[in-house]
Design a protein around this motif. Structure first.
Motif, mmCIF file in Angstrom:
data_model
loop_
_atom_site.group_PDB
_atom_site.id
_atom_site.type_symbol
_atom_site.label_atom_id
_atom_site.label_comp_id
_atom_site.label_asym_id
_atom_site.label_seq_id
_atom_site.Cartn_x
_atom_site.Cartn_y
_atom_site.Cartn_z
ATOM 1 N N TYR A 16 0.825 -1.209 0.000
ATOM 2 C CA TYR A 16 0.000 0.000 0.000
ATOM 3 C C TYR A 16 0.860 1.261 0.000
ATOM 4 O O TYR A 16 0.607 2.202 -0.754
ATOM 5 N N GLY A 17 1.875 1.297 0.837
ATOM 6 C CA GLY A 17 2.744 2.470 0.894
ATOM 7 C C GLY A 17 3.515 2.688 -0.386
ATOM 8 O O GLY A 17 3.636 3.817 -0.878
ATOM 9 N N LEU A 18 4.034 1.609 -0.953
ATOM 10 C CA LEU A 18 4.784 1.722 -2.205
ATOM 11 C C LEU A 18 3.866 2.124 -3.357
ATOM 12 O O LEU A 18 4.261 2.893 -4.237
ATOM 13 N N GLU A 19 2.647 1.623 -3.328
ATOM 14 C CA GLU A 19 1.654 2.026 -4.339
ATOM 15 C C GLU A 19 1.375 3.527 -4.228
ATOM 16 O O GLU A 19 1.312 4.237 -5.235
ATOM 17 N N ALA A 20 1.227 4.009 -2.995
ATOM 18 C CA ALA A 20 0.978 5.435 -2.780
ATOM 19 C C ALA A 20 2.144 6.278 -3.290
ATOM 20 O O ALA A 20 1.945 7.299 -3.958
ATOM 21 N N LEU A 21 3.360 5.857 -2.989
ATOM 22 C CA LEU A 21 4.537 6.588 -3.479
ATOM 23 C C LEU A 21 4.593 6.577 -5.000
ATOM 24 O O LEU A 21 4.903 7.592 -5.628
ATOM 25 N N SER A 22 4.290 5.442 -5.597
ATOM 26 C CA SER A 22 4.291 5.327 -7.052
ATOM 27 C C SER A 22 3.281 6.278 -7.687
ATOM 28 O O SER A 22 3.501 6.806 -8.769
ATOM 29 N N ARG A 23 2.189 6.517 -6.974
ATOM 30 C CA ARG A 23 1.120 7.367 -7.501
ATOM 31 C C ARG A 23 1.235 8.821 -7.067
ATOM 32 O O ARG A 23 0.311 9.598 -7.239
#
Length: 84
Positions: free
Chosen positions: A54-61
């Protein structure tokens, strides 16, 4: 398991064989599609981080920063690898 959107789209994440129950790609994609651009430049907290998906997805977005919260040392080692 992979990042589903943003700059890191398609990057595979390592998942430990035990101690985590990661959300599916479909589930994360649905959550972030619903959030849309509201995540951009925000600070995110990924509690019970596990793989950090979830955190990495948020950073990616477009999130500005993410803090990961995890207590299992074995899982933390895997989380650090995914963050690299």
């Amino acid at each position: 398991m992979r990042i589903t959107g943003g700059a890191a789209r398609g990057i595979q994440l390592d998942v430990p064989q035990q101690d985590v129950r990661p959300a599916t790609d479909y589930m994360r994609e649905s959550v972030f599609n619903r959030l849309g651009g509201t995540i951009v430049d925000k600070v995110v907290l990924d509690c019970f981080a596990g793989t950090g998906a979830y955190g990495l997805e948020a950073l990616s977005r477009g999130a500005q920063t993410c803090y990961f919260l995890e207590k299992n040392p074995k899982v933390i080692a895997n989380l650090k690898k995914n963050c690299e």
